[in-house]
Design an enzyme around this catalytic site. Structure first.
Site, PDB file in Angstrom:
ATOM      1  CD1 TRP A  47      -2.246   2.003   0.192  1.00 10.55           C
ATOM      2  CD2 TRP A  47      -2.162   2.015   2.424  1.00 10.55           C
ATOM      3  NE1 TRP A  47      -2.940   3.108   0.601  1.00 10.55           N
ATOM      4  CE2 TRP A  47      -2.908   3.149   1.973  1.00 10.55           C
ATOM      5  CE3 TRP A  47      -1.986   1.817   3.793  1.00 10.55           C
ATOM      6  CZ2 TRP A  47      -3.456   4.070   2.859  1.00 10.55           C
ATOM      7  CZ3 TRP A  47      -2.536   2.743   4.671  1.00 10.55           C
ATOM      8  CH2 TRP A  47      -3.270   3.852   4.205  1.00 10.55           C
ATOM      9  NE  ARG A  48       4.465   4.569  -3.189  1.00 13.71           N
ATOM     10  CZ  ARG A  48       4.899   4.994  -4.389  1.00 13.71           C
ATOM     11  NH1 ARG A  48       5.254   4.131  -5.314  1.00 13.71           N
ATOM     12  NH2 ARG A  48       5.000   6.283  -4.637  1.00 13.71           N
ATOM     13  NE  ARG A  82       9.473   4.605  -2.566  1.00 10.65           N
ATOM     14  CZ  ARG A  82       9.752   3.868  -1.506  1.00 10.65           C
ATOM     15  NH1 ARG A  82      10.199   4.415  -0.374  1.00 10.65           N
ATOM     16  NH2 ARG A  82       9.580   2.561  -1.539  1.00 10.65           N
ATOM     17  CD  GLU A  86      14.714   7.631  -1.486  1.00 13.74           C
ATOM     18  OE1 GLU A  86      14.398   6.485  -1.860  1.00 13.74           O
ATOM     19  OE2 GLU A  86      15.584   7.860  -0.631  1.00 13.74           O
ATOM     20  CG  HIS A 143      12.985   4.207  -4.550  1.00 12.35           C
ATOM     21  ND1 HIS A 143      13.017   4.080  -3.178  1.00 12.35           N
ATOM     22  CD2 HIS A 143      12.219   3.181  -5.014  1.00 12.35           C
ATOM     23  CE1 HIS A 143      12.303   3.019  -2.823  1.00 12.35           C
ATOM     24  NE2 HIS A 143      11.815   2.469  -3.916  1.00 12.35           N
ATOM     25  CE  LYS A 170      11.637  -0.941  -4.119  1.00 13.37           C
ATOM     26  NZ  LYS A 170      10.327  -0.304  -3.854  1.00 13.37           N
ATOM     27  CD  GLN A 236       4.821  -1.211 -10.598  1.00 14.31           C
ATOM     28  OE1 GLN A 236       3.608  -1.139 -10.782  1.00 14.31           O
ATOM     29  NE2 GLN A 236       5.400  -0.853  -9.463  1.00 14.31           N
TER      30      GLN A 236
END
Length: 251
Positions: A47-48, A82, A86, A143, A170, A236
């Protein structure tokens, strides 16, 4: 490379696990997206929360995360804020970042949280320690939507995440050339082979980066993000296609 177990899901071994991101903005749209996501061949949901139109209300975030966790169970829920620097959807302050994540952790509203390693060692250490005390796993991330940094820089970041006690590390970068792509794959493979390594997620964004998203098992990446409807990052692959490709490569 170590493995991480979350709700019976083993991350870091075998075929990369598929994470579906939810990037809707309103409470009702987010709930609907979660119900749609669980009809697909996913392993976990991200969940962003930076897209949520009530992000700066920690209780609203924690309450919704709790609902999502119930809808998705037993699939793990990864909650991510996020930041804009980034590539995220919110120019949130460090104070709010800390406050919201602390609420999520206190209410056990997530199985995993994503912490940006460059938020500062003190903040990251505090949230990581608190999350681990409550049994919540930490994905530590970085990122770069503009470029692919050098291998030396990327390995240093992964080393920092490891030192800060991430459960999963990541990095997501933007490749522009074949050399960039080779850098991502080399960093992924090199880190994954280290005796002290944690499960690693390597992401190449944009069209050129798709090979990283589907080739993770070969090079050591443990999670790939697949879209259902709106993607959360460029490049994606739609989740059904991603599942088919990962399964074919695995077999």
């Amino acid at each position: 490379m170590a493995v991480v177990n979350v709700n019976g899901l083993t991350i870091g071994k075998g075929m990369p696990k598929i994470a579906v991101p939810i990037v809707a903005k309103t409470h009702s749209a987010i709930i609907a997206a979660a119900k749609q996501a669980i009809t697909t061949p996913l392993d976990l949901v991200e969940w962003r929360a930076d897209f949520f139109n009530q992000l700066t209300d920690p209780q609203a975030v924690a309450d919704l995360a709790t609902q999502l966790r119930q809808i998705l169970a037993p699939h793990p829920l990864l909650v991510t804020i996020r930041t804009a620097k980034e590539g995220g959807n919110s120019a949130i302050s460090a104070a709010d970042y800390l406050r919201i994540y602390e609420q999520i952790i206190t209410e056990h509203a997530a199985d995993m949280i994503d912490l940006e390693v460059l938020q500062g060692d003190g903040l990251v250490e505090k949230l990581t320690t608190t999350a681990h005390r409550e049994g919540i796993k930490v994905v530590m991330s970085n990122h770069d939507f503009q470029q692919t940094p050098s291998a030396t820089s990327l390995l240093a970041l992964l080393g920092k995440m490891t030192t800060l006690d991430a459960d999963i590390v990541k990095f997501a970068v933007m490749p522009h050339t074949i050399d960039d792509l080779l850098t991502i794959l080399m960093v992924n493979a090199h880190y994954a082979a280290l005796p002290t390594s944690k499960p690693v997620i390597a992401i190449g964004m944009g069209p050129l980066g798709k090979i990283v998203r589907v080739g993770g098992e070969t090079f050591g990446s443990c999670i790939s993000f697949g879209s259902v409807g709106q993607a959360s990052a460029p490049g994606q692959v739609e989740v059904d296609k991603l599942k088919m490709i990962l399964t074919e490569l695995h077999n």
